[in-house]
Motif scaffolding. Sequence first.
Motif, PDB file in Angstrom:
ATOM      1  N   SER A 235       0.812  -1.258  -0.169  1.00 40.42           N
ATOM      2  CA  SER A 235       0.057   0.000   0.092  1.00 40.42           C
ATOM      3  C   SER A 235       0.761   1.282  -0.292  1.00 40.42           C
ATOM      4  O   SER A 235       0.545   2.305  -0.910  1.00 40.42           O
ATOM      5  CB  SER A 235      -0.823  -0.142   1.265  1.00 40.42           C
ATOM      6  OG  SER A 235      -1.734   1.412   1.141  1.00 40.42           O
ATOM      7  N   MET A 236       1.858   1.297   0.820  1.00 37.86           N
ATOM      8  CA  MET A 236       2.798   2.439   0.932  1.00 37.86           C
ATOM      9  C   MET A 236       3.475   2.393  -0.288  1.00 37.86           C
ATOM     10  O   MET A 236       3.820   3.783  -1.079  1.00 37.86           O
ATOM     11  CB  MET A 236       3.885   2.060   1.945  1.00 37.86           C
ATOM     12  CG  MET A 236       3.215   2.449   3.489  1.00 37.86           C
ATOM     13  SD  MET A 236       4.396   1.767   4.607  1.00 37.86           S
ATOM     14  CE  MET A 236       3.617   2.170   6.230  1.00 37.86           C
ATOM     15  N   PHE A 237       4.188   1.492  -0.944  1.00 42.88           N
ATOM     16  CA  PHE A 237       4.892   1.470  -2.146  1.00 42.88           C
ATOM     17  C   PHE A 237       4.418   1.942  -3.175  1.00 42.88           C
ATOM     18  O   PHE A 237       4.514   2.633  -4.278  1.00 42.88           O
ATOM     19  CB  PHE A 237       5.436   0.241  -2.390  1.00 42.88           C
ATOM     20  CG  PHE A 237       6.610   0.054  -3.434  1.00 42.88           C
ATOM     21  CD1 PHE A 237       7.376   0.948  -3.666  1.00 42.88           C
ATOM     22  CD2 PHE A 237       6.744  -1.141  -4.195  1.00 42.88           C
ATOM     23  CE1 PHE A 237       8.484   1.050  -4.623  1.00 42.88           C
ATOM     24  CE2 PHE A 237       7.744  -1.298  -5.102  1.00 42.88           C
ATOM     25  CZ  PHE A 237       8.548  -0.280  -5.313  1.00 42.88           C
ATOM     26  N   ARG A 238       2.906   1.301  -3.446  1.00 39.82           N
ATOM     27  CA  ARG A 238       2.004   1.790  -4.626  1.00 39.82           C
ATOM     28  C   ARG A 238       1.702   3.041  -4.725  1.00 39.82           C
ATOM     29  O   ARG A 238       1.779   4.024  -5.576  1.00 39.82           O
ATOM     30  CB  ARG A 238       0.726   0.756  -4.674  1.00 39.82           C
ATOM     31  CG  ARG A 238       1.324  -0.353  -5.464  1.00 39.82           C
ATOM     32  CD  ARG A 238      -0.187  -1.285  -5.497  1.00 39.82           C
ATOM     33  NE  ARG A 238      -0.106  -2.388  -6.261  1.00 39.82           N
ATOM     34  CZ  ARG A 238      -0.352  -3.580  -6.083  1.00 39.82           C
ATOM     35  NH1 ARG A 238      -1.069  -3.778  -4.478  1.00 39.82           N
ATOM     36  NH2 ARG A 238      -0.555  -4.545  -6.631  1.00 39.82           N
ATOM     37  N   SER A 239       1.253   3.673  -3.402  1.00 34.71           N
ATOM     38  CA  SER A 239       0.975   5.150  -3.129  1.00 34.71           C
ATOM     39  C   SER A 239       2.143   6.063  -3.537  1.00 34.71           C
ATOM     40  O   SER A 239       1.984   7.079  -4.268  1.00 34.71           O
ATOM     41  CB  SER A 239       0.808   5.463  -1.818  1.00 34.71           C
ATOM     42  OG  SER A 239       0.284   6.792  -1.477  1.00 34.71           O
ATOM     43  N   PHE A 240       3.332   5.545  -3.320  1.00 37.64           N
ATOM     44  CA  PHE A 240       4.483   6.295  -3.409  1.00 37.64           C
ATOM     45  C   PHE A 240       4.829   6.421  -4.993  1.00 37.64           C
ATOM     46  O   PHE A 240       5.270   7.357  -5.349  1.00 37.64           O
ATOM     47  CB  PHE A 240       5.931   5.678  -2.634  1.00 37.64           C
ATOM     48  CG  PHE A 240       7.079   6.377  -2.859  1.00 37.64           C
ATOM     49  CD1 PHE A 240       7.282   7.634  -2.655  1.00 37.64           C
ATOM     50  CD2 PHE A 240       8.138   5.720  -3.649  1.00 37.64           C
ATOM     51  CE1 PHE A 240       8.757   8.218  -2.687  1.00 37.64           C
ATOM     52  CE2 PHE A 240       9.427   6.169  -4.026  1.00 37.64           C
ATOM     53  CZ  PHE A 240       9.502   7.406  -3.564  1.00 37.64           C
ATOM     54  N   LEU A 241       4.677   5.295  -5.682  1.00 29.94           N
ATOM     55  CA  LEU A 241       4.773   5.390  -6.875  1.00 29.94           C
ATOM     56  C   LEU A 241       4.118   6.187  -7.835  1.00 29.94           C
ATOM     57  O   LEU A 241       4.265   6.832  -8.665  1.00 29.94           O
ATOM     58  CB  LEU A 241       4.859   3.744  -7.481  1.00 29.94           C
ATOM     59  CG  LEU A 241       5.921   2.696  -7.126  1.00 29.94           C
ATOM     60  CD1 LEU A 241       5.745   1.299  -7.607  1.00 29.94           C
ATOM     61  CD2 LEU A 241       7.243   3.182  -7.734  1.00 29.94           C
ATOM     62  N   ARG A 242       2.648   6.233  -7.409  1.00 33.33           N
ATOM     63  CA  ARG A 242       1.736   6.988  -7.809  1.00 33.33           C
ATOM     64  C   ARG A 242       2.024   8.244  -7.913  1.00 33.33           C
ATOM     65  O   ARG A 242       1.857   9.271  -8.901  1.00 33.33           O
ATOM     66  CB  ARG A 242       0.333   6.506  -7.519  1.00 33.33           C
ATOM     67  CG  ARG A 242      -0.263   5.197  -7.917  1.00 33.33           C
ATOM     68  CD  ARG A 242      -1.782   5.135  -7.470  1.00 33.33           C
ATOM     69  NE  ARG A 242      -1.912   5.114  -6.163  1.00 33.33           N
ATOM     70  CZ  ARG A 242      -2.222   4.366  -5.210  1.00 33.33           C
ATOM     71  NH1 ARG A 242      -2.030   2.932  -5.962  1.00 33.33           N
ATOM     72  NH2 ARG A 242      -2.195   4.412  -4.101  1.00 33.33           N
TER      73      ARG A 242
END
Length: 258
Positions: A235-242
């Motif tokens: 969840s953290m990683f995807r949000s950061f990538l977005r």
Amino acid sequence: MEKETIIFLHGMVGNKNAFKKEIEKLETHYHCISYDFYDSEVSSGGSDPLSIELFLKQLDSKYRKAGIKKAHLCALSFGCIIAAAFARKFPEKVTSLTFVGGYLCNGPSKFIDTVTKLLEEKHKFDHPTWLRQCARLLNPNIACVTEDSEAIFLNYSLQMDPDLFVQALRLHLGYDSKAVLAGINIPILWVMGKEDHLYKGTLVNLKDCIPHVVYKEIKNAGHVAHIHKHQQFMSMFRSFLRTTASRRLLIVKRVTYV
């Protein structure tokens, strides 16, 4: 639209499967690459000692082989040192940095004191016994993390060439993490397990080195927080990538309008 690339880097021990579960979840939307540090390119370095520069050349060769101009780097533990050094040397090749269990090498800390002591006392033990000492003293997790990280570390370290292991451990001493990180303006997500006390102890002045870092801790997780709490990390990683992608798009639009 062409997929963005994420290159995954494992820790000092272990292999390219360190982010296997994450890659399986992301490969539909991203071009994912992982590789083993101690391949023939590094292991056959001849008389040259193991160095950060050698790891940088290895990573750069992955770019060239895959025809990549730019990529996100997602790294675990020791891999964070390589990713940061690469971003400092080749900022034009790195879109963002994500560190899991990352740490600083310079400055007083229990971690560096332990590494120094282990190297100083190596001559007192045969190699397997010394590795057991390393596994015990470098165990980052406390009892509430139900994982035998000591046994996992020992198993992987026994698979490494003894000299390469010693050289890799020695690279921590004298490496100026703060100077490297201070020169990086690339977006950085830094994720730590809340119970990863050994390595968290090196991060006292992290914000001074990189004020723009996005620092997150995951409860009930240890050094490999992405494994202990996969969903929370994703969840953290995807949000950061977005967020990183949105910022780049905004910059492109501003440049276009100018």
